[in-house]
Motif scaffolding. Structure first.
Motif, PDB file in Angstrom:
ATOM      1  N   LEU A 320       0.818  -1.216   0.000  1.00  0.00           N
ATOM      2  CA  LEU A 320       0.000   0.000   0.000  1.00  0.00           C
ATOM      3  C   LEU A 320       0.848   1.261   0.000  1.00  0.00           C
ATOM      4  CD1 LEU A 320      -2.846  -1.010   2.488  1.00  0.00           C
ATOM      5  CD2 LEU A 320      -3.061  -0.673   0.030  1.00  0.00           C
ATOM      6  N   GLN A 321       2.065   1.155   0.534  1.00  0.00           N
ATOM      7  CA  GLN A 321       2.952   2.313   0.538  1.00  0.00           C
ATOM      8  C   GLN A 321       3.274   2.755  -0.890  1.00  0.00           C
ATOM      9  OE1 GLN A 321       3.988   4.006   3.344  1.00  0.00           O
ATOM     10  NE2 GLN A 321       4.747   5.512   1.869  1.00  0.00           N
ATOM     11  N   GLY A 322       3.332   1.796  -1.813  1.00  0.00           N
ATOM     12  CA  GLY A 322       3.555   2.153  -3.215  1.00  0.00           C
ATOM     13  C   GLY A 322       2.428   2.999  -3.776  1.00  0.00           C
ATOM     14  N   LEU A 323       1.222   2.764  -3.302  1.00  0.00           N
ATOM     15  CA  LEU A 323       0.091   3.591  -3.722  1.00  0.00           C
ATOM     16  C   LEU A 323       0.196   4.987  -3.119  1.00  0.00           C
ATOM     17  CD1 LEU A 323      -2.526   3.218  -5.410  1.00  0.00           C
ATOM     18  CD2 LEU A 323      -3.706   2.744  -3.279  1.00  0.00           C
ATOM     19  N   ILE A 324       0.595   5.060  -1.854  1.00  0.00           N
ATOM     20  CA  ILE A 324       0.739   6.352  -1.182  1.00  0.00           C
ATOM     21  C   ILE A 324       1.763   7.226  -1.894  1.00  0.00           C
ATOM     22  CG2 ILE A 324       1.476   7.478   0.958  1.00  0.00           C
ATOM     23  CD1 ILE A 324       0.375   5.017   2.441  1.00  0.00           C
ATOM     24  N   ASP A 325       2.854   6.615  -2.332  1.00  0.00           N
ATOM     25  CA  ASP A 325       3.938   7.379  -2.948  1.00  0.00           C
ATOM     26  C   ASP A 325       3.534   8.020  -4.275  1.00  0.00           C
ATOM     27  OD1 ASP A 325       5.527   6.646  -0.850  1.00  0.00           O
ATOM     28  OD2 ASP A 325       6.471   4.952  -1.886  1.00  0.00           O
ATOM     29  N   ARG A 326       2.427   7.588  -4.871  1.00  0.00           N
ATOM     30  CA  ARG A 326       1.990   8.196  -6.128  1.00  0.00           C
ATOM     31  C   ARG A 326       1.361   9.565  -5.916  1.00  0.00           C
ATOM     32  NH1 ARG A 326       1.920   4.843 -10.559  1.00  0.00           N
ATOM     33  NH2 ARG A 326       1.716   6.859 -11.587  1.00  0.00           N
ATOM     34  N   ASN A 327       0.868   9.846  -4.717  1.00  0.00           N
ATOM     35  CA  ASN A 327       0.272  11.155  -4.416  1.00  0.00           C
ATOM     36  C   ASN A 327       0.386  11.401  -2.915  1.00  0.00           C
ATOM     37  OD1 ASN A 327      -1.212  13.542  -4.439  1.00  0.00           O
ATOM     38  ND2 ASN A 327      -2.757  12.755  -5.850  1.00  0.00           N
TER      39      ASN A 327
END
Length: 517
Positions: A320-327
């Motif tokens: 999920l951290q990869g999703l956070i890093d997008r925005n």
């Protein structure tokens, strides 16, 4: 005419003066009908000028007299035109003031006085509408159809009248006729587009969008938004079809919509859901990450989370951290960061995530979802009183429109055809996502954790209680303030605790007398 005569006299006078100033002005002779006239040159010039003046004056007077009928007709026409303009002005003023009866009288009068048939027809229609006379209104708009400049206006008026009467088929027919004109108006397109949306005719609406873009009625941005939302709605309809071809079509629609407008969350969620069913998890994650980068939405991370089920909490938090890093700067990313910290149960990470949400948890911005997250965080940090306080604060907090897009069964964007119509139209026009479930106040996923709600005093204050009478509860001493049950109490009522029957005494064995030595 007067100016011409004055100029002629002036020239004659100048010539006479010039000749008189000469020392020998000369002689002038005229022979006519056996008569001979001899005079000086200056006198001859003056006579010629006077004769010319008389001739011109006579000619102009003759012309003036001959043109008097036309002049009188022009004057009468000017008076009539002035009266017609005044009548039109009074008629439009009556319409503006709401006096339909007087406006109709002025319109009838203007029909006889005014040559501007366009304005007269418009005033007649407006006056009939103002007086709520459907028959007269229909007649006025029908009369407009005979005037080329007013044909579209007449069709629009007749369409509005048909809609007010509930004649949807007639209104749609009139809108179609207006749209088929060489230069159609935007209202005709909008009427047809909304009619297709209301009927759930997504393919017809898509074809209408293509035609309107070709005719330059709509902008390319409007076209992209409308196409993306229409294809997403079509994908949602075909997603659960029995035929494999329909499901393939749904996947194609959803992927095209997500690529065309990543900010339209339903398209990305539906595409990821369908890709997940076909085991294309990498492609599904790419679609959701692109949508999160454009417009974060809680349905995105919930769908992203559920793509993989066989992973540990730390692995899920890392993914999920990869999703956070997008925005990372978005509010949803800060909330998701706290969700990840709660997954790993790392108190330093939870504290950091809570601090990042401090501004969002302020009184002016707090929502029930925020209070629920903060309550769970406080509970994870061991602050049970703080958790209860956040739960209590949730009663006064407002809900989140985005969270309402997920129903109580965790289905995202489970919309009806009418809901999709609102979503499509709003996104096409404004580029924002509508939330029909929020507007109806429907319940969705729980936002606040289900904490115990009553306070149990500690053991010494339970009247008549014995240590052997309490079962299945842990009565550790609690602080004496107005609070709630601790999680260990499990919500058991105090009266039930006090009324528990004592355990039956274990029967003792009879003492066996010791053998004497």
């Amino acid at each position: 005419m007067i100016r011409t005569l004055l100029i002629l006299l002036g020239i004659t006078a100048l010539l006479a003066i010039a000749i008189a100033c000469v020392s020998d002005p000369g002689q002038a002779s005229l022979t006519w009908l056996n008569y001979r006239i001899d005079t000086s040159a200056s006198a001859a010039v003056i006579i010629i000028g006077v004769l010319a003046f008389c001739a011109v004056s006579f000619w102009n007077i003759a012309l003036w007299l001959s043109r008097s009928p036309q002049r009188a007709e022009r004057k009468r026409a000017a008076v009539r035109r002035k009266q017609g303009d005044e009548t039109l002005t009074r008629g439009f003023m009556n319409v503006a003031s709401g006096d339909g009866t007087e406006a109709r009288r002025q319109a009838a009068k203007a029909l006889d006085l005014c040559d501007n048939i366009v304005l007269v027809r418009i005033l007649s229609a407006m006056a009939a509408e103002q007086s709520d006379d459907d028959v007269a209104t229909k007649a006025a708009y029908t009369a407009m159809l005979s005037v080329p400049e007013l044909k579209l206006a007449g069709l629009k008026g007749l369409m509005k009248l048909a809609k007010s009467r509930g004649e949807k088929a007639e209104a749609l027919k009139l809108a179609g006729e207006a749209y088929s004109q060489p230069k159609p108006s935007m209202w005709a397109f909008e009427a047809l587009f909304e009619a297709h949306l209301e009927a759930g005719e997504w393919p017809q609406a898509l074809a209408l969008i293509d035609g309107a873009l070709t005719r330059k009625l709509i902008s390319p941005l409007f076209s992209e938004r409308a196409k993306a939302s229409l294809m997403a709605a079509s994908a949602a309809r075909l997603e659960t079809a029995d035929e494999a071809s329909s499901r393939d079509q749904a996947l194609d629609y959803a992927q095209r919509a997500a690529k065309l407008q990543p900010a339209f969350t339903p398209a990305a969620v539906i595409a990821a859901r369908l890709l997940g069913k076909t085991k294309k998890l990498g492609r599904a994650e790419d679609v959701l990450e692109a949508s999160w980068a454009a417009a974060p939405h809680p349905a995105i991370w919930l769908t992203y989370r559920d793509l993989v089920s066989d992973e540990t909490p730390k692995e899920r938090a890392r993914r999920l951290q990869g999703l956070i890093d997008r925005n990372p700067k978005h509010r949803e990313s800060r909330m998701l960061q706290l969700e990840c910290a709660l997954l790993t149960a790392s108190k330093p990470d939870i504290s950091a995530a809570v601090a990042a949400l401090a501004d969002d948890a302020a009184d002016d911005h707090v929502t029930r979802r925020i209070t629920g997250l903060m309550s769970r965080a406080a509970q994870a940090l061991g602050d049970h009183d703080g958790a209860r306080s956040w739960v209590a604060h949730a009663a006064q907090a407002k809900g989140e429109p985005e969270w309402s897009d997920i129903d109580a069964d965790a289905n995202a964007f489970a919309y009806s055809a009418s809901d999709w119509s609102d979503v499509i139209l709003t996104f096409a026009q404004k580029g924002v996502l509508a939330h029909p479930r929020y507007e109806r106040g429907e319940k969705g996923l729980p936002e606040v954790p289900d904490l115990s709600s009553r306070y149990v005093p500690s053991m010494p204050f339970i009247k008549g209680a014995k240590r052997t009478t309490v079962r299945a509860v842990d009565l550790t001493p609690q602080p004496d303030d107005v609070g709630q049950y601790d999680a260990a109490i499990t919500g058991q009522d105090l009266d039930e605790v006090a009324a528990l029957p004592p355990k039956p005494a274990r029967p003792r064995k009879a003492a066996t007398p010791k053998a004497k030595k």
